[in-house]
Design a protein around this motif. Structure first.
Motif, short mmCIF file in Angstrom:
data_model
loop_
_atom_site.label_atom_id
_atom_site.label_comp_id
_atom_site.label_asym_id
_atom_site.label_seq_id
_atom_site.Cartn_x
_atom_site.Cartn_y
_atom_site.Cartn_z
N ILE A 32 -14.39 30.41 15.22
CA ILE A 32 -14.84 30.22 13.84
C ILE A 32 -16.22 30.85 13.67
O ILE A 32 -17.17 30.47 14.33
N HIS A 33 -16.30 31.83 12.81
CA HIS A 33 -17.53 32.58 12.56
C HIS A 33 -18.59 31.64 11.97
O HIS A 33 -18.29 30.79 11.13
N PRO A 34 -19.86 31.80 12.38
CA PRO A 34 -20.92 30.91 11.86
C PRO A 34 -21.16 31.06 10.36
O PRO A 34 -21.63 30.13 9.71
N MET A 35 -20.84 32.21 9.80
CA MET A 35 -21.05 32.44 8.37
C MET A 35 -19.74 32.21 7.61
O MET A 35 -19.21 33.10 6.94
N SER A 55 -14.28 31.76 2.81
CA SER A 55 -14.93 33.07 2.78
C SER A 55 -15.68 33.25 4.09
O SER A 55 -16.42 32.35 4.52
N VAL A 56 -15.49 34.40 4.72
CA VAL A 56 -16.13 34.69 6.00
C VAL A 56 -16.93 35.98 5.84
O VAL A 56 -16.41 37.00 5.42
N LEU A 57 -18.22 35.91 6.18
CA LEU A 57 -19.08 37.08 6.13
C LEU A 57 -18.99 37.77 7.49
O LEU A 57 -19.60 37.33 8.45
N GLY A 58 -18.17 38.81 7.57
CA GLY A 58 -17.98 39.51 8.84
C GLY A 58 -16.87 40.53 8.71
O GLY A 58 -16.35 40.78 7.62
N ASP A 59 -16.50 41.11 9.85
CA ASP A 59 -15.45 42.13 9.84
C ASP A 59 -14.06 41.47 9.84
O ASP A 59 -13.94 40.25 9.85
N GLU A 60 -13.03 42.32 9.83
CA GLU A 60 -11.66 41.82 9.73
C GLU A 60 -11.27 40.94 10.91
O GLU A 60 -10.56 39.96 10.76
N GLU A 99 -11.40 36.61 -0.52
CA GLU A 99 -12.21 37.82 -0.44
C GLU A 99 -12.80 38.20 -1.79
O GLU A 99 -13.19 39.34 -2.00
N SER A 100 -12.90 37.26 -2.71
CA SER A 100 -13.38 37.58 -4.06
C SER A 100 -14.86 37.97 -4.05
O SER A 100 -15.27 38.85 -4.81
N ILE A 101 -15.67 37.35 -3.20
CA ILE A 101 -17.10 37.70 -3.15
C ILE A 101 -17.26 39.12 -2.63
O ILE A 101 -18.01 39.92 -3.19
N GLU A 102 -16.54 39.43 -1.56
CA GLU A 102 -16.61 40.77 -0.99
C GLU A 102 -16.13 41.82 -2.01
O GLU A 102 -16.73 42.88 -2.15
N TYR A 103 -15.08 41.49 -2.75
CA TYR A 103 -14.56 42.39 -3.77
C TYR A 103 -15.62 42.62 -4.86
O TYR A 103 -15.85 43.74 -5.29
N GLY A 104 -16.28 41.54 -5.27
CA GLY A 104 -17.33 41.65 -6.29
C GLY A 104 -18.50 42.50 -5.83
O GLY A 104 -19.04 43.30 -6.60
N VAL A 105 -18.89 42.34 -4.57
CA VAL A 105 -20.00 43.14 -4.03
C VAL A 105 -19.61 44.62 -4.01
O VAL A 105 -20.42 45.48 -4.39
N ASN A 106 -18.39 44.92 -3.58
CA ASN A 106 -17.93 46.31 -3.54
C ASN A 106 -17.88 46.91 -4.94
O ASN A 106 -18.28 48.07 -5.14
#
Length: 127
Positions: A32-35, A55-60, A99-106
């Motif tokens: 489990i990723h810390p972010m 939501s996970v801040l990291g790679d796939e 992945e909505s946050i990542e989509y919004g940032v992109n």
């Protein structure tokens, strides 16, 4: 789609808070990723199931391993949730990657790029 009742909305918010605390403080799984953030929790009106949007801040690979880790710890998470919440039934948890946050940032980056190109294009034509 049926509108959530006030009670269901309160339960959703409480489950989201409790799950966030459990994942952040009590699970020691290295997968489990810390972010990792709990974005939303949707408990069914009969309290049998719950969709948990993560939501996970990291790679796939970090995202995939986090979902696997959370799924394998579902029994423990559910037990801790039952201990902290006073509900008739403790819902069965299903973790879904959000992945909505990542989509919004992109999308924001793309808009900024287009704006910059437009500004530089106007500067060239003014000269």
């Amino acid at each position: 789609m049926r509108k959530n009742s006030i009670k269901n909305t309160r339960i959703n918010a409480q489950v989201q808070r409790e799950l966030s605390a459990i994942i952040r403080n009590e699970i020691k799984d290295p997968r489990i990723h810390p972010m990792t953030s709990v974005m939303a929790a949707e408990v069914a009106p009969d309290l049998k199931t719950c969709k948990v949007f993560i939501s996970v801040l990291g790679d796939e690979s970090a995202k995939a391993s986090t979902i696997k880790g959370l799924s394998s710890a579902e029994g423990y998470i559910r037990k801790e949730l039952a201990r902290s919440l006073n509900l008739r039934n403790t819902p069965e948890l299903r973790f879904i990657l959000d992945e909505s946050i990542e989509y919004g940032v992109n999308m924001s980056k793309l808009i900024d790029d287009v704006t910059r190109k437009d500004a530089s294009h106007e500067d060239i034509h003014e000269e």
